[in-house]
Design an enzyme around this catalytic site. Structure first.
Site, mmCIF file in Angstrom:
data_model
loop_
_atom_site.group_PDB
_atom_site.id
_atom_site.type_symbol
_atom_site.label_atom_id
_atom_site.label_comp_id
_atom_site.label_asym_id
_atom_site.label_seq_id
_atom_site.Cartn_x
_atom_site.Cartn_y
_atom_site.Cartn_z
ATOM 1 N N ALA A 1 -52.993 -8.590 27.920
ATOM 2 C CA ALA A 1 -54.228 -9.277 27.528
ATOM 3 C C ALA A 1 -54.022 -10.288 26.411
ATOM 4 C CB ALA A 1 -55.266 -8.240 27.095
ATOM 5 N N ASN A 2 -52.800 -10.409 25.906
ATOM 6 C CA ASN A 2 -52.596 -11.290 24.749
ATOM 7 C C ASN A 2 -52.203 -12.719 25.128
ATOM 8 O OD1 ASN A 2 -50.022 -9.775 25.414
ATOM 9 N ND2 ASN A 2 -49.226 -11.430 24.158
ATOM 10 N N GLY B 1 -52.157 -16.033 28.393
ATOM 11 C CA GLY B 1 -52.440 -16.591 29.717
ATOM 12 C C GLY B 1 -53.724 -16.116 30.373
ATOM 13 N N GLY C 1 -54.670 -13.135 31.328
ATOM 14 C CA GLY C 1 -55.234 -11.917 30.748
ATOM 15 C C GLY C 1 -56.095 -12.237 29.536
ATOM 16 N N SER D 1 -49.929 -12.537 43.618
ATOM 17 C CA SER D 1 -49.545 -13.950 43.668
ATOM 18 C C SER D 1 -49.285 -14.334 45.118
ATOM 19 C CB SER D 1 -48.267 -14.167 42.851
ATOM 20 O OG SER D 1 -47.643 -15.383 43.227
ATOM 21 N N TYR E 1 -39.407 -11.056 42.320
ATOM 22 C CA TYR E 1 -40.791 -11.325 41.909
ATOM 23 C C TYR E 1 -41.715 -11.218 43.115
ATOM 24 C CZ TYR E 1 -44.950 -13.660 40.075
ATOM 25 O OH TYR E 1 -46.243 -13.956 39.706
HETATM 26 N N1 LIG Z 1 -49.293 -18.338 35.936
HETATM 27 C C1 LIG Z 1 -49.298 -18.426 37.243
HETATM 28 O O1 LIG Z 1 -49.165 -19.527 37.802
HETATM 29 C C2 LIG Z 1 -49.444 -17.204 38.097
HETATM 30 C C3 LIG Z 1 -49.446 -17.355 39.481
HETATM 31 C C4 LIG Z 1 -49.586 -16.227 40.289
HETATM 32 C C5 LIG Z 1 -49.715 -14.979 39.700
HETATM 33 N N2 LIG Z 1 -49.706 -14.831 38.348
HETATM 34 C C6 LIG Z 1 -49.823 -13.481 37.772
HETATM 35 O O2 LIG Z 1 -50.770 -13.496 36.720
HETATM 36 C C7 LIG Z 1 -50.511 -12.406 35.835
HETATM 37 C C8 LIG Z 1 -50.632 -12.891 34.392
HETATM 38 O O3 LIG Z 1 -49.596 -13.807 34.113
HETATM 39 P P1 LIG Z 1 -49.774 -15.122 33.220
HETATM 40 O O4 LIG Z 1 -49.542 -16.273 34.105
HETATM 41 O O5 LIG Z 1 -50.998 -15.041 32.421
HETATM 42 O O6 LIG Z 1 -48.453 -15.004 32.296
HETATM 43 P P2 LIG Z 1 -48.222 -14.751 30.739
HETATM 44 O O7 LIG Z 1 -48.942 -15.762 29.934
HETATM 45 O O8 LIG Z 1 -46.749 -14.661 30.598
HETATM 46 O O9 LIG Z 1 -48.873 -13.324 30.506
HETATM 47 C C9 LIG Z 1 -48.260 -12.157 30.976
HETATM 48 C C10 LIG Z 1 -48.707 -10.979 30.149
HETATM 49 O O10 LIG Z 1 -48.019 -9.799 30.632
HETATM 50 C C11 LIG Z 1 -47.477 -9.134 29.513
HETATM 51 N N3 LIG Z 1 -46.315 -8.292 29.817
HETATM 52 C C12 LIG Z 1 -45.099 -8.667 30.282
HETATM 53 N N4 LIG Z 1 -44.289 -7.608 30.350
HETATM 54 C C13 LIG Z 1 -44.991 -6.540 29.896
HETATM 55 C C14 LIG Z 1 -44.690 -5.165 29.686
HETATM 56 N N5 LIG Z 1 -43.463 -4.676 29.926
HETATM 57 N N6 LIG Z 1 -45.657 -4.352 29.219
HETATM 58 C C15 LIG Z 1 -46.876 -4.846 28.922
HETATM 59 N N7 LIG Z 1 -47.210 -6.125 29.087
HETATM 60 C C16 LIG Z 1 -46.282 -6.959 29.566
HETATM 61 C C17 LIG Z 1 -47.107 -10.248 28.553
HETATM 62 O O11 LIG Z 1 -46.903 -9.722 27.249
HETATM 63 P P3 LIG Z 1 -46.002 -10.512 26.145
HETATM 64 O O12 LIG Z 1 -46.822 -11.664 25.672
HETATM 65 O O13 LIG Z 1 -45.783 -9.468 25.127
HETATM 66 O O14 LIG Z 1 -44.748 -10.952 26.835
HETATM 67 C C18 LIG Z 1 -48.334 -11.129 28.669
HETATM 68 O O15 LIG Z 1 -49.381 -10.612 27.894
HETATM 69 C C19 LIG Z 1 -49.139 -11.874 36.215
HETATM 70 O O16 LIG Z 1 -49.290 -10.678 36.930
HETATM 71 C C20 LIG Z 1 -48.570 -12.944 37.120
HETATM 72 O O17 LIG Z 1 -47.671 -12.416 38.074
HETATM 73 C C21 LIG Z 1 -49.575 -15.931 37.525
#
Ligand SMILES: NC(=O)c1ccc[n+]([C@@H]2O[C@H](COP(=O)([O-])OP(=O)(O)OC[C@H]3O[C@@H](n4cnc5c(N)ncnc54)[C@H](OP(=O)(O)O)[C@@H]3O)[C@@H](O)[C@H]2O)c1
Ligand SMILES: *[C@@H]1O[C@H](CO)[C@@H](O)[C@H](O)[C@H]1NC(C)=O
Length: 322
Positions: free
Chosen positions: A48-49, A51, A53, A178, A203
């Site tokens: 939640a910290n 992107g 989330g 995704s 992935y």
């Molecule tokens: N961005 C895209 O284009 C896209 C496209 C398709 C799907 N998604 C999906 O969207 C979701 C959110 O991703 P986002 O794009 O918002 O990326 P993000 O900004 O990297 O956020 C990912 C979050 O997951 C946390 N995380 C990673 N490993 C973890 C662990 N071991 N335990 C607890 N938390 C963990 C990260 O924490 P830290 O900050 O501490 O690393 C961060 O808060 C993901 O499931 C991703 O697969 C994203």
């Protein structure tokens, strides 16, 4: 003369980019929910910290939910929470931070113990955290990192919170997958990628696992008042690409392109918020959404026998059965 042409091209291009950014985007408008519609509801958001989330929490806070941020780093979580509180305005809900590292079954267990002890109810669980194309690493329990965090950690988390969700029914589970699931397979012979590791395959496999999990869980939750749906957010400008190396010189171009073409985190969170809050999603289960609309999946994402087998193996892997 040629300078003038070049200048005109650059300016013209700039105007087109800006127009694209501001006009085409506003047509894909964010749904507005009525203020206070999540008052009295408790929501857990993993990852939640940052992107998607973080943007999801921002909206939930405005709708006055009590939000539990499941994050692995206390400092990053506190920083995000501070910003979120500041931006949510008056009449906001509550944020609570609880440490959760999905790469550790021990951490998932203690997170859930704490939640069950302290929270009288849980209305929505949003399985959002994810890792993308990291170098080959294993979780604390020896799982390939992407399958471990994106699927197995959330598998155990959901399992341990199910009783609380059932007690709070009608309640909802939201799974962030995704579209890249299309390039994955559940290769049962090498789930930990010990024979070979391909980071993009791993992935895609983990995101396919998210969909198969949603499919199987929805069947197991029939008649319980708990629904589970998945979503694919599209391409969103977040920190997800942290493991991708872009050559220094290409960075400005990439940043420009992502600013123009990628969704903002709030746009990326649209379907998460919809599935968590919208009255239209009430009673809907076992589906996948994109842009707040039901999305058709490839047969491999709704394959009954693969879903069942993955469920059984996941139970053994996270120590729920021997
Ligand atoms: N961005 C895209 O284009 C896209 C496209 C398709 C799907 N998604 C999906 O969207 C979701 C959110 O991703 P986002 O794009 O918002 O990326 P993000 O900004 O990297 O956020 C990912 C979050 O997951 C946390 N995380 C990673 N490993 C973890 C662990 N071991 N335990 C607890 N938390 C963990 C990260 O924490 P830290 O900050 O501490 O690393 C961060 O808060 C993901 O499931 C991703 O697969 C994203
Ligand atoms: C890795 O996996 C991706 C997606 O499944 C595939 O397109 C690619 O060809 C694979 N790369 C190698 C080197 O096998």
């Amino acid at each position: 003369m040629s300078t003038a042409v070049l200048l005109a091209a650059v300016l013209g291009g700039g105007v087109i980019l800006l127009a694209r950014r501001y006009f085409s985007r506003s047509s894909a408008q964010i749904i507005r929910y009525s203020a206070g519609m999540m008052r009295g509801k408790t929501v857990i958001v993993t990852g939640a910290n940052s992107g998607i989330g973080k943007a999801t929490v921002a909206e939930l806070l405005k709708l006055q939910a009590r939000v539990i941020m499941g994050c692995r780093d206390q400092q990053r979580a506190e920083e995000a929470a501070r910003e979120l509180r500041q931006e949510a305005g008056s009449d906001q809900g509550e944020v609570v931070i609880k440490l959760l590292d999905l790469a550790s079954l021990k951490s998932v267990n203690s997170f859930c113990e704490e939640v069950i002890k302290e929270e009288p109810r849980l209305d929505v669980l949003i399985n959002n955290a994810g890792v993308y194309q990291c170098p080959y690493t294993k979780t604390e329990d020896g799982f390939e990192m992407q399958l471990g965090v994106n699927h197995l950690g959330h598998f155990l988390l959901t399992h341990l919170l199910l009783d609380l969700l059932k007690k709070s029914a009608p309640s909802r589970i939201v799974v962030v997958s995704s579209k890249l699931y299309k390039y994955g397979e559940i290769n049962f012979d090498d789930l930990n990628s010990e024979l070979s590791y391909n980071k993009s395959f791993a992935y895609s496999r983990s995101k396919l696992a998210n969909l198969l999990f949603t499919h199987e869980l929805s069947k197991r939750l029939e008649e319980t008042g708990v629904t589970v749906n998945a979503l694919t957010p599209g391409i969103v400008r977040t920190n997800l690409g942290r493991h991708i190396n872009i050559p220094l010189l290409a960075k400005p171009l990439f940043n420009l392109a992502s600013w123009v073409f990628f969704k903002t985190p709030l746009e990326g969170a649209e379907s998460s918020i919809y599935l968590a809050c919208s009255p239209d999603a009430e009673g809907v289960s076992g589906k996948c959404f994109a842009n707040c609309k039901e999305e058709e999946l490839l047969p491999k994402a709704v394959d009954d026998s693969v879903a069942r087998k993955l469920w059984d193996i996941s139970e053994v892997m996270v120590g729920l059965t021997k």
